[in-house]
Motif scaffolding. Sequence first.
Motif, mmCIF file in Angstrom:
data_model
loop_
_atom_site.group_PDB
_atom_site.id
_atom_site.type_symbol
_atom_site.label_atom_id
_atom_site.label_comp_id
_atom_site.label_asym_id
_atom_site.label_seq_id
_atom_site.Cartn_x
_atom_site.Cartn_y
_atom_site.Cartn_z
ATOM 1 N N VAL A 50 0.838 -1.200 0.000
ATOM 2 C CA VAL A 50 0.000 0.000 0.000
ATOM 3 C C VAL A 50 0.875 1.253 0.000
ATOM 4 O O VAL A 50 0.603 2.223 -0.718
ATOM 5 C CB VAL A 50 -0.946 0.002 1.221
ATOM 6 N N SER A 53 2.140 1.920 -3.436
ATOM 7 C CA SER A 53 1.080 2.406 -4.320
ATOM 8 C C SER A 53 0.739 3.858 -4.039
ATOM 9 O O SER A 53 0.580 4.669 -4.970
ATOM 10 C CB SER A 53 -0.175 1.540 -4.149
ATOM 11 N N CYS A 102 -7.002 8.336 4.253
ATOM 12 C CA CYS A 102 -7.297 7.471 3.112
ATOM 13 C C CYS A 102 -8.150 8.200 2.076
ATOM 14 O O CYS A 102 -7.950 8.025 0.865
ATOM 15 C CB CYS A 102 -7.989 6.200 3.582
ATOM 16 N N ALA A 107 -7.801 6.289 -1.525
ATOM 17 C CA ALA A 107 -7.419 4.896 -1.301
ATOM 18 C C ALA A 107 -8.582 3.964 -1.615
ATOM 19 O O ALA A 107 -9.750 4.293 -1.361
ATOM 20 C CB ALA A 107 -6.961 4.703 0.137
ATOM 21 N N GLN A 111 -7.135 -1.001 0.305
ATOM 22 C CA GLN A 111 -6.054 -0.196 0.870
ATOM 23 C C GLN A 111 -6.475 0.406 2.206
ATOM 24 O O GLN A 111 -5.704 0.421 3.168
ATOM 25 C CB GLN A 111 -5.648 0.896 -0.101
#
Length: 219
Positions: A50, A53, A102, A107, A111
């Motif tokens: 994560v 990314s 997030c 996200a 994630q």
Amino acid sequence: MDKTQSIPTIDLSDFPAQYEKLRRSSEEWGCFRVVNHNIPFELMQEMKQVVRSLLDLPIQIKQNNVDVIAGSGYWAPSPKNPLYEALGLYDMASSQAVHTFCSQLDASPSQRDTVAKYAKAIHEVIMDIGGKIAESMGLKGDYCKEWPCQFRINKYHFTPQSVGSAGVQLHTDSGFLTILQDDENVGGLEVMDKSGEFVAVDPLPGSLLVNLGDMATVS
């Protein structure tokens, strides 16, 4: 101090037998590794995926990760730290703060789930280690319970030409303690011992590195 010596490793499943080793490690090194911390290795690996990314997102999205306090949001590479980039939130113990973090980064549901699980697990380890450090010094009480726990995810933009350069400027951490999940394959992290010499911190898969910061030093 023998420069071939590794920093101490604390087994969190072996208390109260490890109290004296923890106290000595805190006073003499100011850092140590912990094993048997109850964070699943699979979750640690998922969190690293994560992190990669999120830090590969376009700059326009990463800039949505704004400060709550100075330094708690997105840090772009700078003239002072040209190889360092980071995202962060002010308090990982706050489910709302994790949700906001997030959302700022768009996200995905998976994630978000990983970040929330990892933040909760790391916060529990922080509380455990903070309490054990206090107990190793003969103190009682939940000394870390109400403290915010800042959460940062970092990336170092090394190239073949910059290998050997400092990833971030020489520094101490300002808080009480820092828990770091470092790279399992790439070394380069160093800590300064009491004599002012730098000692390499070799990777140890599945472990976490704990640094005591300025607040722990003065406590």
